[in-house]
Scaffold this motif. Structure first.
Motif, PDB file in Angstrom:
ATOM      1  N   LEU A   1      60.798  28.578  65.901  1.00 28.69           N
ATOM      2  CA  LEU A   1      59.357  28.797  66.000  1.00 28.69           C
ATOM      3  C   LEU A   1      59.030  30.074  65.234  1.00 28.69           C
ATOM      4  O   LEU A   1      59.601  31.129  65.503  1.00 28.69           O
ATOM      5  CB  LEU A   1      58.965  28.949  67.473  1.00 28.69           C
ATOM      6  N   VAL A   2      58.149  29.970  64.252  1.00 28.57           N
ATOM      7  CA  VAL A   2      57.763  31.121  63.437  1.00 28.57           C
ATOM      8  C   VAL A   2      56.242  31.153  63.341  1.00 28.57           C
ATOM      9  O   VAL A   2      55.601  30.125  63.167  1.00 28.57           O
ATOM     10  CB  VAL A   2      58.416  31.083  62.034  1.00 28.57           C
ATOM     11  N   SER A   3      55.675  32.360  63.479  1.00 28.17           N
ATOM     12  CA  SER A   3      54.225  32.493  63.365  1.00 28.17           C
ATOM     13  C   SER A   3      53.904  33.531  62.298  1.00 28.17           C
ATOM     14  O   SER A   3      54.737  34.357  61.934  1.00 28.17           O
ATOM     15  CB  SER A   3      53.606  32.905  64.705  1.00 28.17           C
ATOM     16  N   GLY A   4      52.694  33.481  61.809  1.00 27.38           N
ATOM     17  CA  GLY A   4      52.254  34.436  60.801  1.00 27.38           C
ATOM     18  C   GLY A   4      50.866  34.073  60.308  1.00 27.38           C
ATOM     19  O   GLY A   4      50.200  33.196  60.857  1.00 27.38           O
TER      20      GLY A   4
ATOM     21  N   LYS B   1      48.228  36.108  47.029  1.00 22.49           N
ATOM     22  CA  LYS B   1      48.330  37.216  47.987  1.00 22.49           C
ATOM     23  C   LYS B   1      49.788  37.449  48.375  1.00 22.49           C
ATOM     24  O   LYS B   1      50.247  38.590  48.477  1.00 22.49           O
ATOM     25  CB  LYS B   1      47.487  36.939  49.225  1.00 22.49           C
ATOM     26  N   TYR B   2      50.527  36.373  48.582  1.00 18.14           N
ATOM     27  CA  TYR B   2      51.936  36.485  48.934  1.00 18.14           C
ATOM     28  C   TYR B   2      52.707  37.250  47.857  1.00 18.14           C
ATOM     29  O   TYR B   2      53.400  38.220  48.128  1.00 18.14           O
ATOM     30  CB  TYR B   2      52.528  35.079  49.129  1.00 18.14           C
ATOM     31  N   TYR B   3      52.580  36.791  46.604  1.00 12.21           N
ATOM     32  CA  TYR B   3      53.309  37.434  45.513  1.00 12.21           C
ATOM     33  C   TYR B   3      52.865  38.877  45.298  1.00 12.21           C
ATOM     34  O   TYR B   3      53.670  39.751  44.982  1.00 12.21           O
ATOM     35  CB  TYR B   3      53.167  36.631  44.216  1.00 12.21           C
TER      36      TYR B   3
ATOM     37  N   ASN C   1      52.845  29.956  52.373  1.00 11.26           N
ATOM     38  CA  ASN C   1      53.134  31.381  52.217  1.00 11.26           C
ATOM     39  C   ASN C   1      52.622  32.106  53.450  1.00 11.26           C
ATOM     40  O   ASN C   1      51.430  32.067  53.731  1.00 11.26           O
ATOM     41  CB  ASN C   1      52.442  31.931  50.966  1.00 11.26           C
ATOM     42  N   LEU C   2      53.523  32.761  54.171  1.00 10.24           N
ATOM     43  CA  LEU C   2      53.148  33.474  55.391  1.00 10.24           C
ATOM     44  C   LEU C   2      53.467  34.955  55.263  1.00 10.24           C
ATOM     45  O   LEU C   2      54.497  35.345  54.698  1.00 10.24           O
ATOM     46  CB  LEU C   2      53.903  32.926  56.607  1.00 10.24           C
ATOM     47  N   ILE C   3      52.568  35.763  55.811  1.00  7.52           N
ATOM     48  CA  ILE C   3      52.793  37.205  55.916  1.00  7.52           C
ATOM     49  C   ILE C   3      52.684  37.565  57.391  1.00  7.52           C
ATOM     50  O   ILE C   3      52.221  36.770  58.206  1.00  7.52           O
ATOM     51  CB  ILE C   3      51.790  38.019  55.070  1.00  7.52           C
ATOM     52  N   ASN C   4      53.112  38.771  57.741  1.00 10.37           N
ATOM     53  CA  ASN C   4      53.089  39.256  59.134  1.00 10.37           C
ATOM     54  C   ASN C   4      53.786  38.257  60.050  1.00 10.37           C
ATOM     55  O   ASN C   4      53.241  37.831  61.061  1.00 10.37           O
ATOM     56  CB  ASN C   4      51.654  39.500  59.611  1.00 10.37           C
TER      57      ASN C   4
ATOM     58  N   ARG D   1      58.179  32.191  52.514  1.00  4.48           N
ATOM     59  CA  ARG D   1      57.722  31.113  51.625  1.00  4.48           C
ATOM     60  C   ARG D   1      58.537  29.904  52.025  1.00  4.48           C
ATOM     61  O   ARG D   1      59.767  29.918  51.963  1.00  4.48           O
ATOM     62  CB  ARG D   1      57.965  31.502  50.167  1.00  4.48           C
ATOM     63  N   LEU D   2      57.845  28.858  52.455  1.00  3.94           N
ATOM     64  CA  LEU D   2      58.500  27.721  53.073  1.00  3.94           C
ATOM     65  C   LEU D   2      58.008  26.421  52.454  1.00  3.94           C
ATOM     66  O   LEU D   2      56.800  26.251  52.250  1.00  3.94           O
ATOM     67  CB  LEU D   2      58.173  27.737  54.578  1.00  3.94           C
ATOM     68  N   LYS D   3      58.951  25.516  52.176  1.00  5.26           N
ATOM     69  CA  LYS D   3      58.558  24.208  51.655  1.00  5.26           C
ATOM     70  C   LYS D   3      57.759  23.463  52.715  1.00  5.26           C
ATOM     71  O   LYS D   3      58.157  23.388  53.871  1.00  5.26           O
ATOM     72  CB  LYS D   3      59.776  23.374  51.273  1.00  5.26           C
TER      73      LYS D   3
END
Length: 137
Positions: free
Chosen positions: A43-46, A53-55, A97-100, A119-121
């Motif tokens: 389980l991952v959140s962000g 923005k990600y790059y 693309n997730l941050i935080n 960064r996830l497919k």
């Protein structure tokens, strides 16, 4: 002698079209939303953000990490500058693309990753919840 017919096989994993729509919307509008993903039992959140923005954030983070990292930062900076140059109708939205980001730890609490970006497919996501857990910033 029998001839064997050779056929091209194109294979692609299935992904949720609704999540694909969100990924496309995030890219086109350059907005961000909180999301929690289920990925292979993890389980991952962000905050779901655009590739640009990600790059940009990855590049900025590397800038303050020494000389070698600055050179790598230039690669990510160039990716940010060129991201989305193709026409939106021709772009493929295959990545989230997730941050935080934060992960569910063994004690049931969300453990934040300092400066973490993911960064996830899209096809690797098993499920999702719009929003982030309350004990995750």
């Amino acid at each position: 002698m029998e001839q064997t017919e050779i056929r091209e096989v194109i294979s692609r994993s299935i992904y949720d079209n609704d999540l694909g729509f969100l990924a496309e919307l995030i890219e086109k509008l350059d907005i961000e939303i909180g999301i929690t993903l289920m990925v292979k039992g993890l389980l991952v959140s962000g905050m779901l953000v655009s590739g640009k923005k990600y790059y940009t954030q990855v590049s900025e983070q590397l800038q303050s990490s020494g000389e070698a990292a600055k050179a790598i930062s230039q690669y990510f900076s160039a990716k940010a500058e060129n991201f989305g140059i193709e026409k939106p109708e021709e772009a493929e939205f295959n990545f989230l693309n997730l941050i935080n980001i934060a992960f569910l730890k063994g004690d049931g609490q969300m453990g934040e990753v300092n400066g973490g970006r993911l960064r996830l497919k899209l096809e690797e996501v098993d499920g999702y919840i719009l929003g982030k857990p309350s004990n995750s910033q």
